[in-house]
Scaffold this motif. Sequence first.
Motif, short mmCIF file in Angstrom:
data_model
loop_
_atom_site.label_atom_id
_atom_site.label_comp_id
_atom_site.label_asym_id
_atom_site.label_seq_id
_atom_site.Cartn_x
_atom_site.Cartn_y
_atom_site.Cartn_z
N PHE A 92 0.95 -1.14 0.14
CA PHE A 92 -0.10 0.10 0.06
C PHE A 92 1.01 1.27 0.02
O PHE A 92 0.57 2.26 -0.75
N ARG A 93 1.65 1.29 0.97
CA ARG A 93 2.87 2.41 1.04
C ARG A 93 3.70 2.98 -0.03
O ARG A 93 3.65 3.75 -0.48
N ASP A 94 4.00 1.63 -0.87
CA ASP A 94 5.00 1.83 -2.16
C ASP A 94 4.24 2.24 -3.40
O ASP A 94 4.88 2.32 -4.45
N HIS A 95 2.92 2.23 -3.46
CA HIS A 95 2.07 2.48 -4.76
C HIS A 95 1.02 3.33 -4.31
O HIS A 95 0.02 3.54 -3.65
N PRO A 96 1.32 4.74 -4.76
CA PRO A 96 0.73 6.09 -4.88
C PRO A 96 -0.79 5.92 -5.34
O PRO A 96 -1.81 6.65 -4.65
N ARG A 97 -0.99 5.03 -6.22
CA ARG A 97 -2.37 4.45 -6.39
C ARG A 97 -3.31 4.35 -5.51
O ARG A 97 -4.58 4.57 -5.49
N THR A 98 -2.75 3.60 -4.23
CA THR A 98 -3.41 3.53 -3.12
C THR A 98 -4.21 4.47 -2.35
O THR A 98 -5.43 4.60 -1.83
N LEU A 99 -3.70 5.70 -2.56
CA LEU A 99 -4.32 7.07 -2.08
C LEU A 99 -5.58 7.18 -2.46
O LEU A 99 -6.28 7.47 -1.87
N TYR A 100 -5.98 6.99 -3.81
CA TYR A 100 -7.25 6.93 -4.31
C TYR A 100 -8.36 5.93 -3.84
O TYR A 100 -9.59 5.98 -3.39
N ASP A 101 -7.63 4.65 -3.51
CA ASP A 101 -8.37 3.62 -3.00
C ASP A 101 -8.84 3.83 -1.63
O ASP A 101 -9.86 3.46 -1.18
N LEU A 102 -7.88 4.67 -0.85
CA LEU A 102 -8.19 5.12 0.42
C LEU A 102 -9.28 6.10 0.56
O LEU A 102 -9.84 6.21 1.43
N LEU A 103 -9.26 6.87 -0.26
CA LEU A 103 -10.44 8.01 -0.35
C LEU A 103 -11.58 7.43 -0.53
O LEU A 103 -12.69 7.85 -0.10
N GLU A 104 -11.80 6.16 -1.35
CA GLU A 104 -13.14 5.61 -1.73
C GLU A 104 -13.48 5.01 -0.22
O GLU A 104 -14.55 5.10 0.06
N VAL A 105 -12.52 4.48 0.22
CA VAL A 105 -12.68 3.63 1.81
C VAL A 105 -13.39 4.98 2.64
O VAL A 105 -14.21 4.40 3.43
N ARG A 106 -12.59 5.99 2.79
CA ARG A 106 -12.90 7.06 3.62
C ARG A 106 -14.37 7.60 3.40
O ARG A 106 -15.32 7.73 4.28
N ALA A 107 -14.77 7.67 1.99
CA ALA A 107 -16.16 8.01 1.64
C ALA A 107 -17.19 7.11 2.16
O ALA A 107 -18.21 7.32 2.67
N LEU A 108 -16.83 5.74 1.99
CA LEU A 108 -17.73 4.73 2.59
C LEU A 108 -17.94 4.67 4.04
O LEU A 108 -19.16 4.86 4.33
N LEU A 109 -16.75 4.88 4.86
CA LEU A 109 -17.07 4.99 6.15
C LEU A 109 -17.35 6.39 6.82
O LEU A 109 -18.19 6.51 7.71
N GLU A 110 -16.63 7.29 6.44
CA GLU A 110 -16.98 8.55 6.97
C GLU A 110 -18.19 9.21 6.48
O GLU A 110 -18.94 9.99 7.41
N GLY A 111 -18.88 9.02 5.57
CA GLY A 111 -20.13 9.41 4.99
C GLY A 111 -21.13 9.01 6.02
O GLY A 111 -21.88 9.60 6.51
N GLU A 112 -21.11 7.74 6.26
CA GLU A 112 -22.08 6.86 7.09
C GLU A 112 -21.95 7.43 8.69
O GLU A 112 -22.62 7.63 9.48
N SER A 113 -20.40 7.68 8.98
CA SER A 113 -20.40 7.96 10.49
C SER A 113 -20.85 9.38 10.73
O SER A 113 -21.28 9.63 11.92
N ALA A 114 -20.69 10.22 9.70
CA ALA A 114 -21.10 11.62 9.88
C ALA A 114 -22.66 11.56 10.06
O ALA A 114 -23.19 12.06 11.08
N ARG A 115 -23.39 10.87 9.38
CA ARG A 115 -24.67 10.97 9.32
C ARG A 115 -25.07 10.32 10.76
O ARG A 115 -26.04 10.79 11.42
N LEU A 116 -24.57 9.06 11.23
CA LEU A 116 -24.79 8.56 12.46
C LEU A 116 -24.54 9.51 13.78
O LEU A 116 -25.14 9.37 14.70
N ALA A 117 -23.48 10.14 13.55
CA ALA A 117 -22.85 11.05 14.57
C ALA A 117 -24.06 12.17 14.93
O ALA A 117 -24.40 12.51 15.77
N ALA A 118 -24.48 12.82 13.55
CA ALA A 118 -25.73 13.59 13.81
C ALA A 118 -26.77 13.13 14.45
O ALA A 118 -27.69 13.79 15.21
N LEU A 119 -27.24 11.86 14.16
CA LEU A 119 -28.20 11.09 14.79
C LEU A 119 -28.16 10.84 16.33
O LEU A 119 -28.94 10.70 17.11
#
Length: 258
Positions: A92-119
Amino acid sequence: MHDAPDNRPMIRTADTVVARLEQLILDGVLKPGQLLPSERRLCDKLGVSRASLREGLRSLRSKGIIETHQGRGSTVARLLPQRDDSPLMHLFRDHPRTLYDLLEVRALLEGESARLAALRGTPADRVMITRRYEELTAYIEQAESIDAERLARLDHAFHLAICEASHNPVLVHTLQGLTDLLLSSVFASLKNLYHRPGPRIWINEQHAQLFEAVIGQDAERARQVALQHLDSIERGLREIEAENERLVRSSMRLEGWG
């Protein structure tokens, strides 16, 4: 005849100690590496005898949930295996393409966590989110020059406080288990974007909007802003690539994030 009635309440009490402490760990109140309170304080908080507490702690040690160190007391064990030395982490660390994969994962997790935090966020959660947001904004406003590593840690702490307010233990521990990678992701994003006036403005504005939506308990707005924030970061990074500017490869191979 007399032993069984005496033993059963002790067993139930020890089981209660285990259940209560496990729940505190799952909820993120007690975190990996954190020193447990003294026996006296735990007995007071849980309303149990010292013998029951010690029996419960022995059970948690046998499960590998807590660790006891001579002269230091007991700490919450690392709940997920070490990540830094696995072959997958090196890839993961040796291939910068992983940066975009991480952003996808963050969107999946952080979008829902923000919604649940508000609720689900409690007044105490909102105090912690406010504290982390104010630390982030204070650094931005007061620093003569922005250090990307320092900013990344403050940025990540703000997002993690929101996640913890979701009161979903699986979600919280999933994000905590990805801490090293997520910090690398935040650092790489800020390193490449924050020195540019345009991205700096919208990153700050989106953090403010996310904070207001979660504190204002607007669940759908919180989710939308979290997703917009990560989408903007991805588009910003891709624009840099389109300008033939190489992303900072070393930012995905930082040492000492733990």
